[in-house]
Write a protein that holds these residues in place. Structure first.
Motif, PDB file in Angstrom:
ATOM      1  N   ASN A  47      61.582  39.261 -18.672  1.00 57.29           N
ATOM      2  CA  ASN A  47      60.690  39.252 -17.403  1.00 57.29           C
ATOM      3  C   ASN A  47      61.056  40.174 -16.262  1.00 57.29           C
ATOM      4  O   ASN A  47      62.112  40.356 -15.929  1.00 57.29           O
ATOM      5  N   VAL A  48      59.796  41.313 -16.042  1.00 57.37           N
ATOM      6  CA  VAL A  48      59.997  42.150 -15.013  1.00 57.37           C
ATOM      7  C   VAL A  48      59.213  41.632 -13.672  1.00 57.37           C
ATOM      8  O   VAL A  48      57.879  41.354 -14.018  1.00 57.37           O
ATOM      9  N   GLY A  49      59.761  41.630 -12.683  1.00 63.55           N
ATOM     10  CA  GLY A  49      59.022  40.848 -11.458  1.00 63.55           C
ATOM     11  C   GLY A  49      59.040  42.104 -10.116  1.00 63.55           C
ATOM     12  O   GLY A  49      59.902  42.921 -10.211  1.00 63.55           O
ATOM     13  N   LEU A  50      58.190  42.094  -9.343  1.00 64.88           N
ATOM     14  CA  LEU A  50      58.187  42.944  -8.352  1.00 64.88           C
ATOM     15  C   LEU A  50      58.280  41.913  -6.860  1.00 64.88           C
ATOM     16  O   LEU A  50      57.787  41.225  -6.507  1.00 64.88           O
ATOM     17  N   LEU A  51      59.401  42.824  -5.942  1.00 62.46           N
ATOM     18  CA  LEU A  51      59.596  42.201  -4.570  1.00 62.46           C
ATOM     19  C   LEU A  51      59.354  43.584  -3.750  1.00 62.46           C
ATOM     20  O   LEU A  51      59.835  44.441  -3.806  1.00 62.46           O
ATOM     21  N   LYS A  52      58.187  43.199  -2.943  1.00 59.82           N
ATOM     22  CA  LYS A  52      57.752  44.500  -2.167  1.00 59.82           C
ATOM     23  C   LYS A  52      58.789  44.946  -1.190  1.00 59.82           C
ATOM     24  O   LYS A  52      58.404  46.032  -0.703  1.00 59.82           O
ATOM     25  N   ASP A  53      59.607  44.041  -0.762  1.00 60.32           N
ATOM     26  CA  ASP A  53      60.416  44.606   0.357  1.00 60.32           C
ATOM     27  C   ASP A  53      61.992  44.469  -0.086  1.00 60.32           C
ATOM     28  O   ASP A  53      62.440  43.189  -0.268  1.00 60.32           O
ATOM     29  N   ALA A  54      62.460  45.449  -0.792  1.00 61.30           N
ATOM     30  CA  ALA A  54      63.715  45.412  -1.230  1.00 61.30           C
ATOM     31  C   ALA A  54      65.007  44.966  -0.349  1.00 61.30           C
ATOM     32  O   ALA A  54      65.796  44.299  -0.877  1.00 61.30           O
ATOM     33  N   ASN A  55      64.379  45.034   0.852  1.00 68.56           N
ATOM     34  CA  ASN A  55      65.532  44.575   2.025  1.00 68.56           C
ATOM     35  C   ASN A  55      65.695  42.805   1.929  1.00 68.56           C
ATOM     36  O   ASN A  55      66.769  42.339   2.242  1.00 68.56           O
ATOM     37  N   LYS A  56      64.762  42.243   1.221  1.00 67.40           N
ATOM     38  CA  LYS A  56      64.822  40.761   1.300  1.00 67.40           C
ATOM     39  C   LYS A  56      65.129  40.133   0.174  1.00 67.40           C
ATOM     40  O   LYS A  56      65.199  39.031  -0.108  1.00 67.40           O
ATOM     41  N   LEU A  57      65.710  40.971  -0.849  1.00 69.15           N
ATOM     42  CA  LEU A  57      66.277  40.337  -2.239  1.00 69.15           C
ATOM     43  C   LEU A  57      67.387  39.561  -2.180  1.00 69.15           C
ATOM     44  O   LEU A  57      68.402  39.437  -1.272  1.00 69.15           O
ATOM     45  N   LEU A  58      67.010  38.339  -2.570  1.00 68.66           N
ATOM     46  CA  LEU A  58      68.062  37.105  -2.594  1.00 68.66           C
ATOM     47  C   LEU A  58      68.839  37.162  -3.550  1.00 68.66           C
ATOM     48  O   LEU A  58      69.106  37.873  -4.648  1.00 68.66           O
ATOM     49  N   LYS A  59      70.533  37.117  -3.107  1.00 71.29           N
ATOM     50  CA  LYS A  59      71.607  37.040  -3.899  1.00 71.29           C
ATOM     51  C   LYS A  59      71.529  35.705  -4.739  1.00 71.29           C
ATOM     52  O   LYS A  59      70.933  34.804  -4.342  1.00 71.29           O
ATOM     53  N   SER A  60      72.500  35.828  -5.628  1.00 71.35           N
ATOM     54  CA  SER A  60      72.690  34.581  -6.664  1.00 71.35           C
ATOM     55  C   SER A  60      73.827  33.850  -6.296  1.00 71.35           C
ATOM     56  O   SER A  60      74.105  32.733  -6.793  1.00 71.35           O
ATOM     57  N   ALA A  61      74.766  34.236  -5.351  1.00 70.87           N
ATOM     58  CA  ALA A  61      75.920  33.266  -5.092  1.00 70.87           C
ATOM     59  C   ALA A  61      75.814  33.088  -3.584  1.00 70.87           C
ATOM     60  O   ALA A  61      75.301  33.933  -2.859  1.00 70.87           O
ATOM     61  N   ILE A  89      82.251  33.387  -8.108  1.00 70.89           N
ATOM     62  CA  ILE A  89      81.858  34.843  -7.899  1.00 70.89           C
ATOM     63  C   ILE A  89      82.039  34.992  -6.258  1.00 70.89           C
ATOM     64  O   ILE A  89      81.926  36.020  -5.674  1.00 70.89           O
ATOM     65  N   SER A  90      81.528  34.052  -5.653  1.00 68.30           N
ATOM     66  CA  SER A  90      81.382  34.277  -4.146  1.00 68.30           C
ATOM     67  C   SER A  90      82.696  34.050  -3.348  1.00 68.30           C
ATOM     68  O   SER A  90      83.036  34.543  -2.350  1.00 68.30           O
ATOM     69  N   ASP A 139      91.347  23.422  -7.186  1.00 64.53           N
ATOM     70  CA  ASP A 139      91.378  24.605  -6.058  1.00 64.53           C
ATOM     71  C   ASP A 139      90.569  25.656  -6.573  1.00 64.53           C
ATOM     72  O   ASP A 139      90.570  25.859  -7.806  1.00 64.53           O
ATOM     73  N   LEU A 140      90.396  26.400  -5.359  1.00 63.18           N
ATOM     74  CA  LEU A 140      89.403  27.728  -5.905  1.00 63.18           C
ATOM     75  C   LEU A 140      90.068  28.643  -6.549  1.00 63.18           C
ATOM     76  O   LEU A 140      89.492  29.398  -7.534  1.00 63.18           O
ATOM     77  N   LYS A 141      91.433  28.665  -6.386  1.00 63.46           N
ATOM     78  CA  LYS A 141      92.128  30.013  -7.023  1.00 63.46           C
ATOM     79  C   LYS A 141      92.589  29.311  -8.590  1.00 63.46           C
ATOM     80  O   LYS A 141      92.385  30.481  -9.351  1.00 63.46           O
ATOM     81  N   GLU A 142      92.369  28.317  -8.726  1.00 66.67           N
ATOM     82  CA  GLU A 142      92.735  27.658 -10.022  1.00 66.67           C
ATOM     83  C   GLU A 142      91.302  27.824 -10.762  1.00 66.67           C
ATOM     84  O   GLU A 142      91.331  28.265 -12.132  1.00 66.67           O
ATOM     85  N   LEU A 143      90.246  27.405 -10.147  1.00 65.91           N
ATOM     86  CA  LEU A 143      88.965  27.657 -10.806  1.00 65.91           C
ATOM     87  C   LEU A 143      88.501  29.238 -11.163  1.00 65.91           C
ATOM     88  O   LEU A 143      88.039  29.397 -12.422  1.00 65.91           O
ATOM     89  N   LYS A 144      88.995  29.943 -10.162  1.00 66.54           N
ATOM     90  CA  LYS A 144      88.867  31.403 -10.646  1.00 66.54           C
ATOM     91  C   LYS A 144      89.484  31.868 -11.365  1.00 66.54           C
ATOM     92  O   LYS A 144      89.239  32.721 -12.569  1.00 66.54           O
ATOM     93  N   LYS A 145      90.900  31.404 -11.755  1.00 69.10           N
ATOM     94  CA  LYS A 145      91.687  31.863 -12.758  1.00 69.10           C
ATOM     95  C   LYS A 145      91.100  31.368 -14.146  1.00 69.10           C
ATOM     96  O   LYS A 145      91.211  32.102 -15.036  1.00 69.10           O
ATOM     97  N   ILE A 146      90.721  30.147 -14.270  1.00 64.51           N
ATOM     98  CA  ILE A 146      89.993  29.918 -15.631  1.00 64.51           C
ATOM     99  C   ILE A 146      88.912  30.626 -15.962  1.00 64.51           C
ATOM    100  O   ILE A 146      88.615  31.245 -16.994  1.00 64.51           O
TER     101      ILE A 146
END
Length: 726
Positions: free
Chosen positions: A549-563, A643-644, A709-716
């Protein structure tokens, strides 16, 4: 002509009788080869065409729908987005590096042939079981080869590969899927089409020289893998991205010259398909002088020249009197360009070899009489055997959480995505290999295009129609989660052997699902591809319609992050949780089954969610948004957290902790930065929501009874996949 030769060209007895009627005589070998290629499944869609009719293809912003090299939509300010996805499955299984590389090369040509500069690549990859004692070693070889081939071609051309999806299942052990997507940008008035018209106008061959590589590729792609045809390396083309870079730049310069009528790349079936399609679309005739075609191998004959699938080649219809200018442009870019024929009004394709007529085929009858098969269909017997299934969590919730996080279908694929240059051209805003849609910046008007790709084969195996609906909806939701408005799709329909009536039933139902979803969600189909015969021995792949799917966001500055971005951000779950375990990853991991019944899809709820996300983005009340997908909210949150590098302390209202892993659609996880405005907007739209909690400064992932623990989660999450391929 002898039966052995006819059979070798995959021509049936009924088809041969039709050829005799069209020609009023026996074909020679050259003519038989040409018709065989044009009537192959890959070129003619003879098994699928019946079901492709009726796809919704129109909208006020659709400039070009199916039927050209790529689809085109209006993205405002006199700009157009040109895009398409296509398969290169069989070649990639035979020769993974070359097959995947030329898959990228082919889809890039489809887009720049339309007059657009290619600005983004993506891919959808399906491999077999990498843990299997017998198949695993070869599957790992395929993964490495395919990824290397994709990276090589895109990186060398200087085109960013900005994301995709990759999954694994034993149904792909004998037939992997490699689907390549490309998107380009151009001005609306600069769009070019594949046509050859105007008596006396000249036909120019441009690009790399012709060799014997790729001979029979279209026919090979229209057959399943078996003992008879397993040694097919000669049918896999060899690509040269550096030549294609020159070819793209030469063509883009040519488009500004007002010298040409039309242009077509030489893809499947090479010079055959390009010449017949250009003349056929224009109702013209054509003369080609094959001895003038540039060659890189000695002793090539007309049959080889017409059917070679050598890469990086174009066929151009130039205005008579302007041919010198065309040739000069290609000479400047150090590419071959030769006048090899002319357009006439004969309605025939006349092929000459050193002034001798060696092929004489009527063009329109060949296209009009191309077989449209009405293959028998039958509901698969396995569906009755898998529908009665109820998932119950048998393991400790923390243990199953870790098992899922370790699984190759969840685990971070940075091994793949790190090989792709995602930032070249400096337009990439979001290049996620793991989370949601990717996005590119349109510098001319500071808008953004968001691109979501989706293909969940397990859901399509359980219910081919509802699975296809979900693919369309999920791809659109990924786009909506960036704040963009989903506009249109391109599809690649990967299915098994159409001679199997159960496979044809799956295909028919898949098309029904896409039609219903695109019509109801207002996302028309503008381009696509069908890939059948994805079968090895008696094993057909799961139905696997890939949707972009290709979609359009008219103001690129408002692009939402996923994390997540900050601590102390309120986290909400949007949408209803229905206890949907059919085809889920948790049922595959715990019970090793792909079973169940998919619920009817709620299109109204999906559209409401899209509208909310678009308005919330515009009002800047969200910090991030991510569609809940494979693995349910537990895996979605785990990936966002890893990721975050932001901790979480969340609690659901689920009494049954298995619901952490179920996969109900039409849900999203959002981080909220303006809670008052968020609650006001979501209340006004009647969307179910639940506050899970907040992000924290503490480096922990806590979700109900899951604590890590976040370190363990990231390691896995970040290390396992790379180790699996060793």
């Amino acid at each position: 002509m002898d039966l052995k030769t006819i059979k070798a060209h995959k021509i049936s007895q009924d088809e041969y009788k039709e050829i005799l009627k069209i020609l009023n005589r026996e074909p020679n070998l050259l003519e038989l080869g040409i018709i065989s290629a044009m009537w192959s499944e890959h070129c003619s869609y003879k098994s699928s065409k019946k079901y492709l009719q009726g796809f919704p293809t129109k909208a006020p912003y659709v400039i070009q729908g199916p039927g050209e090299n790529a689809g085109v939509i209006d993205i405002g300010d006199n700009l157009a987005a040109v895009f398409k996805i296509e398969s290169h499955n069989h070649p990639s299984f035979i020769e993974p590096f070359a097959g995947a590389a030329t898959g990228v090369g082919g889809i890039v040509r489809d887009v720049f042939t339309m007059g657009a500069r290619v600005v983004a690549l993506m891919n959808s990859l399906k491999f077999g079981n990498i843990h299997d004692k017998e198949a695993g070693k070869y599957q790992k070889y395929l993964v490495k080869g395919v990824v290397n081939g994709i990276a090589h071609y895109g990186n060398c051309m200087g085109i960013p590969t900005i994301g995709g999806e990759c999954s694994f299942d034993e149904c792909f052990n004998g037939n992997i899927l490699v689907n390549a997507f490309a998107l380009g940008i151009c001005k609306k008035e600069d769009i070019f089409y594949a046509k050859a018209e105007g008596k006396g106008n000249l036909i120019i061959y441009a690009g790399s020289k012709t060799g014997r590589d790729g001979l029979g590729g279209a026919v090979m792609a229209s057959d399943s893998f078996n003992e008879e045809n397993k040694s097919l390396r000669p049918t896999v083309q060899i690509g040269d991205p550096f030549s294609q870079k020159l070819l793209m730049e030469a063509c883009l310069e040519l488009f500004k010259s007002d010298c040409i009528i039309g242009i077509q790349d030489m893809g499947a079936a090479g010079l055959t398909s390009s010449s017949f399609e250009m003349a056929g679309r224009s109702g013209s005739g054509m003369k080609l002088y094959l001895d003038k075609v540039p060659t890189r191998e000695k002793g090539m004959n007309p049959y080889e020249l017409m059917l070679s699938e050598s890469q990086e080649r174009m066929l151009i219809c130039a205005k008579r009197g302007y041919e010198k200018k065309v040739l000069e442009i290609f000479k400047k870019w150090n590419l071959d360009a030769v006048v090899i024929g002319e357009v006439n009004d004969s309605g025939k394709m006349e092929l000459f070899w050193h002034d001798e007529l060696v092929g004489d085929i009527p063009i329109a009858p060949l296209s009009e009489k191309a077989p449209i098969l009405d293959r028998p269909i039958n509901k698969p017997k396995y569906l009755d055997q898998i529908k009665d299934y109820e998932f119950k969590l048998k393991e400790n919730v923390q243990d199953i959480f870790i098992k899922m996080l370790q699984n190759e279908n969840i685990n971070d694929k940075s091994y793949i995505y790190e090989q792709f240059d995602s930032s070249v051209q400096t337009n990439t805003l979001k290049a996620d290999g793991a989370l949601g849609a990717s996005a590119i910046w349109i510098k001319e008007n500071n808008s953004a295009l968001s691109i979501g790709i989706e293909c969940n084969s397990r859901l399509n195996y359980i219910d081919p129609k509802k699975g296809a609906v979900l693919a369309v909806a999920n791809a659109g939701r990924k786009v909506a989660c960036t704040g963009a408005k989903p506009l249109a799709i391109t599809d690649c329909l990967n299915y098994g052997n159409p001679e199997n009536e159960e496979v044809m039933w799956q295909f028919a139902k898949g098309c029904e699902g896409i039609k219903e979803a695109c019509r109801t969600l207002n996302t028309p189909v503008v381009s696509g591809n069908v890939s059948l015969y994805n079968q090895s021995k008696d094993l057909n792949i799961y139905p696997s319609p890939t949707i972009v799917n290709v979609g359009l966001l008219k103001d690129a500055n408002k692009l939402l992050k996923s994390a997540f971005i900050n601590s102390n951000t309120s986290i909400y779950l949007l949408g209803k949780t229905y206890k949907e375990f059919s085809g889920s990853l948790v049922s595959k991991i715990q019970d090793n089954v792909v079973k169940g019944n998919l619920k009817d899809f709620d299109f109204e709820a999906e559209l409401k969610l899209w509208k909310f996300l678009e308005q919330a983005c515009d009002q800047e009340i969200l910090e991030c948004a991510n569609s809940v997908g494979v693995g349910g909210i537990a895996m979605t949150l785990a990936k966002m957290c890893a990721i975050s590098c932001v901790g979480l302390n969340l609690k659901t209202s689920f009494n049954d902790k298995a619901l952490l892993f179920e996969e109900s659609p039409t849900r999203a996880i959002v981080g909220v930065k303006n809670e008052a405005n968020f609650l006001k907007l979501i209340d006004s739209m009647g969307i179910p929501f639940f506050k899970l909690g907040q992000t924290t400064k503490e480096e922990k992932f806590i979700l109900d009874d899951i604590s890590l623990d976040l370190k363990e989660l990231k390691k896995i999450y970040f290390s396992n996949f790379r180790e699996m391929l060793l």
